[in-house]
Design a protein around this motif. Structure first.
Motif, PDB file in Angstrom:
ATOM      1  N   MET A  45      41.870  53.074  59.007  1.00 41.94           N
ATOM      2  CA  MET A  45      42.086  54.081  57.340  1.00 41.94           C
ATOM      3  C   MET A  45      43.434  53.663  56.676  1.00 41.94           C
ATOM      4  N   THR A 104      34.145  63.818  60.280  1.00 43.54           N
ATOM      5  CA  THR A 104      34.645  62.865  60.531  1.00 43.54           C
ATOM      6  C   THR A 104      35.825  62.479  60.317  1.00 43.54           C
ATOM      7  N   LYS A 156      43.559  63.997  59.845  1.00 43.77           N
ATOM      8  CA  LYS A 156      43.985  64.489  58.458  1.00 43.77           C
ATOM      9  C   LYS A 156      43.605  65.819  58.410  1.00 43.77           C
ATOM     10  N   GLU A 190      37.650  61.526  59.927  1.00 42.54           N
ATOM     11  CA  GLU A 190      39.549  61.703  57.900  1.00 42.54           C
ATOM     12  C   GLU A 190      39.555  63.411  58.831  1.00 42.54           C
ATOM     13  N   GLN A 191      38.393  63.575  58.343  1.00 43.00           N
ATOM     14  CA  GLN A 191      38.873  65.139  58.648  1.00 43.00           C
ATOM     15  C   GLN A 191      39.638  65.281  59.931  1.00 43.00           C
TER      16      GLN A 191
END
Length: 516
Positions: free
Chosen positions: A190, A142, A148, A144-145
């Motif tokens: 985000m 994703t 982050k 986000e992965q």
């Protein structure tokens, strides 16, 4: 023998030259590589790998190629967008570092695939392999992965590409994501919930802080109002007490002023009354003196004659009798001294010291007695002179007054002109003399002259003495003074006579009492 030696020397030189030529040939055939390169020797005997060393290469039978073992760094940035597991298109910029493995098999593998290619071609081939693997890895993650956990993405890339890179004789040293971006602002959105949450928390904290601040301000204002009210009460009390104290002080001051005014008025009334009484007494004395003056004038001639007779008697005594008595006394004292000197000398040397001490004591006592006698005689003479002077003043009151007034005139003039003496500079501005010469420099001298001309009036105002009338009577007063001095001088010689001084018949008016 000599020929053999020459042949041996020639052989030796030839051998040396051949050895040197052989060494030169061997040096040209020996090839070396540094620690950052690998040399592949191929031809006769197969392919050999030399790393950080050297090897003898046989010309025409063997050849060499060098392969760099240094680190290769290049960007991995696919031109097209990569789709994540969520279907979000992203663009990723990364950088990777690769190198050829250090074992011989990997070096042979890398040489087989890249030895005759340029660095740009080699990097392009490697970049295509890595971009393909990166696309597959991104499709499993994703956004986000990826954003982050960039280290996790790099680790997956290294593991996924390791087998393909190993087949090329390469190994991956590192893979780092520099930037992840998208054109739909997904990544920017985000953080908005978190940002809004943080902003909300900050606003709540700010509101609570504002509330606490307003509460504290209200409490402080209330405390200030209470303190101000108490301070105002204390100020009113203090002002009331101060006003009371001031009123009491003002009352005491007025009482003191009234008491002082009463004392001043009483003293002034007493002084005025005493002055009036004294003026009446002086008027009575003037009338009495006027009566006595006529008697004194009639008896003046007789008194002068008697005084002359007494003076001559005293002169005779002073010139003849007194010197004779003094000479007799001196002879008697000289005889007495001689007698005592002879007696002292007869007493002997044993009492010389005691006699000297007694003589010194007698001398000191005699000197003390003499000084005491001199002081007594001076005192008596001063007392007699003061008595005679008092008698003379009683005889010519107007003369004494005139003498005192005239002796004080310089002081009065000096006091009047003292302000002018303190002036450093006087500037006179005049366009000409005015009427009667009262303008310009003459105005200053005229003013001084007029001030001095007013002295008789000032003296008469202050003392009641008419200076003009006294000056007119000056000849008569002078005669009376001289007669009194002669009479006083004759009376000092002895006989107990008292001179009578004629007084001037003019009467001095009484002093004018000062205004109320």
């Amino acid at each position: 023998m000599n020929g053999s030696m020459a042949h041996l020397a020639a052989y030796a030189i030839g051998g040396a030259i051949a050895f040197i030529v052989l060494l030169a040939m061997i040096a040209r055939l020996y090839r070396k590589v540094g620690p950052n390169e690998a040399m592949l020797v191929y031809g006769f005997g197969g392919t050999k790998v030399v790393r950080g060393g050297g090897r003898l290469v046989i010309p025409m039978l063997q050849s060499t190629e060098k392969l760099s073992l240094e680190l290769m760094s290049f960007d991995v940035a696919p031109k097209k967008e990569l789709f994540t597991h969520q279907g979000v298109a992203v663009l990723i910029d990364a950088v990777t570092q690769l190198k050829v493995r250090s074992d011989d098999q990997s070096i042979r593998t890398a040489a087989e695939q890249f030895l005759d290619k340029t660095p740009e071609t080699r990097e392009a081939a490697i970049r295509l392999v890595m971009e393909g693997h990166l696309r597959g890895i991104v499709g499993q993650l994703t956004v986000e992965q990826i954003v982050k956990e960039p280290e996790m993405v790099g680790e997956k890339v290294r593991k996924t590409c390791a087998e393909d890179l190993s087949k090329m004789g390469l190994e991956m040293i590192s893979f780092t994501i520099k930037e992840v971006r998208d054109q739909n602002e997904y990544i920017a959105s985000m953080g908005r919930p978190e940002i809004e949450r943080i902003r909300m928390t900050a606003n709540i904290a700010a509101a609570e802080a504002q509330r606490e601040t307003e509460i504290k301000i209200a409490e402080a204002m209330r405390a200030a109002a209470v303190a101000k009210a108490m301070a105002d009460q204390e100020r009113v009390i203090a002002e009331t007490a101060s006003a009371s104290k001031q009123a009491e002080a003002q009352r005491d001051l007025e009482i003191k002023k009234a008491q002082y005014a009463e004392v001043v008025h009483r003293q002034r009334a007493q002084a005025d009354k005493a002055y009036e009484i004294q003026a009446q007494i002086m008027q009575q004395q003037i009338v009495a003196e006027k009566t006595k003056a006529e008697q004194i004038e009639r008896t003046a001639q007789i008194s002068v004659q008697e005084a002359e007779i007494q003076r001559r008697e005293k002169e005779l005594v002073a010139q003849q009798i007194k010197p004779a008595e003094a000479e007799a006394t001196r002879v008697r004292l000289a005889a007495q001294v001689e007698k005592e000197r002879v007696a002292i000398r007869a007493q002997g040397e044993a009492e010389a010291t005691r006699s000297a001490a007694d003589a010194e004591a007698a001398k000191i006592r005699a000197e003390g007695t003499a000084r005491a006698e001199v002081m007594r005689l001076e005192g008596e003479a001063e007392a007699q002179a003061m008595e005679k002077r008092a008698e003379a003043y009683r005889g010519y009151t107007q003369a004494a007054v005139l003498d005192k007034v005239i002796s004080q005139l310089p002081e009065i003039v000096r006091a009047i002109t003292a302000p002018l003496a303190k002036v450093d500079k006087i500037t006179l501005i005049s366009s000409g003399d005015g009427p009667n010469g009262t303008a310009g420099a003459s105005k200053l001298t005229g003013d001084v002259t007029r001030i001095l001309a007013q002295l008789p009036a000032v003296v008469e105002t202050l003392s009641g003495v008419n200076l003009g009338e006294l000056l007119k009577a000056l000849p008569q007063i002078g005669d009376a003074i001289r007669k009194a001095e002669r009479a006083s001088g004759e009376g000092d010689g002895g006989g107990g006579g008292k001179a009578v001084v004629p007084a001037v018949t003019r009467v001095v008016p009484p002093p004018v009492p000062p205004a109320g």
